[in-house]
Design an enzyme around this catalytic site. Structure first.
Site, short mmCIF file in Angstrom:
data_model
loop_
_atom_site.label_atom_id
_atom_site.label_comp_id
_atom_site.label_asym_id
_atom_site.label_seq_id
_atom_site.Cartn_x
_atom_site.Cartn_y
_atom_site.Cartn_z
CG ASP A 122 80.38 35.99 31.06
OD1 ASP A 122 81.22 35.15 31.82
OD2 ASP A 122 79.78 35.74 30.21
CG ASP A 130 78.22 31.25 28.12
OD1 ASP A 130 78.36 32.64 27.98
OD2 ASP A 130 78.37 30.75 29.35
N GLY A 132 84.04 33.26 24.10
CA GLY A 132 84.14 32.17 23.18
C GLY A 132 84.77 30.93 23.96
CB SER A 162 78.49 30.36 32.65
OG SER A 162 78.94 29.42 31.35
CB SER A 195 85.98 27.83 35.41
OG SER A 195 85.93 27.27 34.08
#
Length: 223
Positions: free
Chosen positions: A177, A36, A143, A9, A200
């Protein structure tokens, strides 16, 4: 056996140097890139749109997937196709007419997929399996990046894999995910996932290449 795929991501990327980071991810041997797309309404955060995705298309030839955490995502199908996306992932609860949206996505030359939040039932795949190309089981609530992996989602992953097999969708990719990193990827792989989104955690490795290699090895060993 379905191929293990490592998909970063771009949420943790340096948005002032997206082209540089996309190039570095490409060189690290990733399988594709997830964008995203958040609207500040379905989820609290606001991220990127098709114009940013399109601006990065020239930096790599790996496939792009857009994870649409927005309401009325069908508005963006043509723009995402023009931006060079190969797959669009939808949360079914954001769509008024999911079947039409999935068909329109395919008609635009892209693959369609569904994303299931932690409390969304797996049952939905029974009704759309013929119109989708992948299922994403969220291992965090959608989110924000950097959230902790929900180990309680592993039974849901296993149940989805069994459901896909039962429906004759044995070759369909099952993506996860949220919180995927060196300490969590094995559990998701054992549960039946084969596509792993890492954000991350991937950025914490000394290099993207080391991260991709380590995550891929851990997933393959767990299977």
């Amino acid at each position: 056996m379905r191929e293990i795929q490592i998909v970063p991501s771009v949420l943790p990327a340096d948005f002032a140097n997206l082209g540089r980071d996309i190039t570095a991810l490409h060189e690290a041997g990733i399988d594709r890139i997830q964008w995203d797309v958040m609207d500040g309404q379905y989820v609290p955060n606001i991220t990127v749109g098709a114009d940013v995705i399109k601006a990065c298309r020239d930096y790599t030839d790996v496939p792009f997937e857009a994870h649409m955490m927005v309401y009325n995502a069908e508005r963006f199908i043509d723009d995402l196709a023009d931006a060079g996306c190969q797959m669009v992932i939808y949360h079914p609860d954001t769509l008024k007419h999911p079947h039409r949206v999935f068909q329109a996505t395919r008609d635009a030359g892209m693959q369609a997929a569904i994303a299931l939040s932690p409390t969304t039932s797996n049952d939905v795949v029974d009704y759309v399996g013929d119109l989708i190309d992948m299922v994403l089981v969220m291992t965090v609530n959608p989110g924000f990046g950097g959230q902790a992996y929900l180990h309680t989602m592993e039974p849901k992953i296993a149940q989805m894999r069994a459901r896909l097999d039962r429906l004759g969708l044995t070759e369909m990719d099952l993506e996860v995910d949220g919180g995927i990193g060196p300490d969590t990827i094995a559990g998701a792989a054992r549960a039946g996932a084969n596509v792993f989104i890492s954000g991350s955690a991937l950025w914490k490795y000394p290099s993207f290449a080391q991260g991709v290699e380590d995550l891929r090895a851990k997933a393959e060993a767990a299977r």
